[in-house]
Design a protein around this motif. Structure first.
Motif, short mmCIF file in Angstrom:
data_model
loop_
_atom_site.label_atom_id
_atom_site.label_comp_id
_atom_site.label_asym_id
_atom_site.label_seq_id
_atom_site.Cartn_x
_atom_site.Cartn_y
_atom_site.Cartn_z
N TYR A 16 0.79 -1.23 0.00
CA TYR A 16 0.00 0.00 0.00
C TYR A 16 0.82 1.28 0.00
O TYR A 16 0.28 2.36 -0.21
CB TYR A 16 -0.97 0.01 1.18
CG TYR A 16 -0.29 0.08 2.53
CD1 TYR A 16 -0.11 1.29 3.17
CD2 TYR A 16 0.16 -1.07 3.17
CE1 TYR A 16 0.51 1.37 4.39
CE2 TYR A 16 0.78 -1.01 4.39
CZ TYR A 16 0.96 0.21 5.01
OH TYR A 16 1.58 0.29 6.22
N PRO A 70 -2.19 4.58 0.30
CA PRO A 70 -2.96 3.38 -0.03
C PRO A 70 -4.16 3.71 -0.90
O PRO A 70 -4.69 4.82 -0.86
CB PRO A 70 -3.40 2.83 1.33
CG PRO A 70 -3.29 3.98 2.28
CD PRO A 70 -2.25 4.90 1.73
N TYR A 71 -4.57 2.72 -1.70
CA TYR A 71 -5.75 2.86 -2.57
C TYR A 71 -5.69 4.12 -3.44
O TYR A 71 -6.68 4.83 -3.60
CB TYR A 71 -7.05 2.86 -1.77
CG TYR A 71 -7.37 1.57 -1.10
CD1 TYR A 71 -7.56 0.41 -1.82
CD2 TYR A 71 -7.47 1.51 0.28
CE1 TYR A 71 -7.87 -0.79 -1.21
CE2 TYR A 71 -7.78 0.31 0.91
CZ TYR A 71 -7.97 -0.83 0.15
OH TYR A 71 -8.26 -2.01 0.78
N THR A 96 -2.07 1.60 -5.83
CA THR A 96 -1.60 0.92 -4.64
C THR A 96 -2.75 0.17 -4.00
O THR A 96 -3.92 0.51 -4.18
CB THR A 96 -0.98 1.90 -3.64
OG1 THR A 96 -1.94 2.92 -3.34
CG2 THR A 96 0.30 2.52 -4.18
N LYS A 98 -4.17 -2.07 -0.33
CA LYS A 98 -4.24 -1.86 1.11
C LYS A 98 -3.17 -2.63 1.79
O LYS A 98 -2.78 -3.68 1.45
CB LYS A 98 -5.59 -2.29 1.66
CG LYS A 98 -5.72 -2.07 3.15
CD LYS A 98 -7.09 -2.42 3.63
CE LYS A 98 -7.17 -2.19 5.12
NZ LYS A 98 -8.44 -2.55 5.67
#
Length: 98
Positions: A16, A70-71, A96, A98
């Motif tokens: 992440y 992340p995400y 990216t 988690k």
């Protein structure tokens, strides 16, 4: 300045907050009469709309990008440079996890 963009070899989101990026060396014909100064790897976050970059030596053909969110989708671009300036960029997109 270089007339071509470096070609990607591998781009992968490791987790992440990290991504691994590698590319092929730029051909001397694309660099011209000058010496290759190195490569700049830019990464643009679509979450924060900020661009960061890392500069590496001409013999370094990979880099690990850290402190990613992340995400988040990222646009990664690589450009070679000489004393006369930076050449065109190649582009790749990752997200990216988690």
């Amino acid at each position: 300045m270089p007339s071509a963009a470096p070609r990607y070899n591998t781009v992968v989101a490791l987790d992440y907050q990290r991504a691994f990026v590698s590319w092929f060396t730029l051909a001397q014909d694309d660099v011209g009469a000058l010496f290759l100064g190195g490569y700049r790897v830019y990464y643009f976050s679509y979450n924060t709309y900020q661009t960061r970059n890392v500069t590496v030596r001409p013999d370094q053909l990979q880099v690990e990008l850290t402190d990613l969110d992340p995400y988040t989708s990222y646009k990664i671009s690589i450009a070679a440079f000489t004393t006369m300036g930076e050449g065109p960029r190649s582009y790749y997109y990752i997200k990216t996890c988690k």
